[in-house]
Design a protein around this motif. Sequence first.
Motif, PDB file in Angstrom:
ATOM      1  N   ARG A  10       0.861  -1.189   0.000  1.00  0.00           N
ATOM      2  CA  ARG A  10       0.000   0.000   0.000  1.00  0.00           C
ATOM      3  C   ARG A  10       0.891   1.230   0.000  1.00  0.00           C
ATOM      4  N   ARG A  44      -3.159   0.743  -3.626  1.00  0.00           N
ATOM      5  CA  ARG A  44      -2.616  -0.593  -3.407  1.00  0.00           C
ATOM      6  C   ARG A  44      -2.115  -1.186  -4.719  1.00  0.00           C
ATOM      7  N   GLU A  64      11.303  -5.387  -0.874  1.00  0.00           N
ATOM      8  CA  GLU A  64      10.561  -4.308  -0.226  1.00  0.00           C
ATOM      9  C   GLU A  64      10.794  -3.029  -1.029  1.00  0.00           C
ATOM     10  N   THR A  71       3.197   2.600   3.125  1.00  0.00           N
ATOM     11  CA  THR A  71       2.702   2.917   4.466  1.00  0.00           C
ATOM     12  C   THR A  71       2.956   1.806   5.472  1.00  0.00           C
ATOM     13  N   ARG A  72       3.346   0.618   4.960  1.00  0.00           N
ATOM     14  CA  ARG A  72       3.553  -0.539   5.837  1.00  0.00           C
ATOM     15  C   ARG A  72       4.425  -1.548   5.103  1.00  0.00           C
ATOM     16  N   PRO A  73       4.925  -2.556   5.809  1.00  0.00           N
ATOM     17  CA  PRO A  73       5.691  -3.601   5.117  1.00  0.00           C
ATOM     18  C   PRO A  73       4.823  -4.333   4.090  1.00  0.00           C
ATOM     19  N   HIS A  75       2.973  -7.274   2.179  1.00  0.00           N
ATOM     20  CA  HIS A  75       2.340  -8.544   2.543  1.00  0.00           C
ATOM     21  C   HIS A  75       2.676  -9.546   1.456  1.00  0.00           C
TER      22      HIS A  75
END
Length: 85
Positions: A10, A44, A64, A71-73, A75
Amino acid sequence: MTVALMWEARAVEGRGADLLAWARRQNLAATPVRRETFHAPRDRVLVITWWDAPYDAALPELPEPPGELVTRPVHRWRFESAGTR
């Protein structure tokens, strides 16, 4: 056996196009049978790669993304094909 690797991230608000472009530029160490990239609301990005390999095979995955894009690691999920129908 077919194994699908899913990678979902995201983006920071308003950076979805940048994250999508970044994901499309990433090369893998091997070529999957298929690779498809998706985008969705809320910035996303989803990348699915299909491999002709055992479920537990060591397969290359997207890294990554740069921290300023997300906004986050990321998935990640791995699935084994249950066939088509």
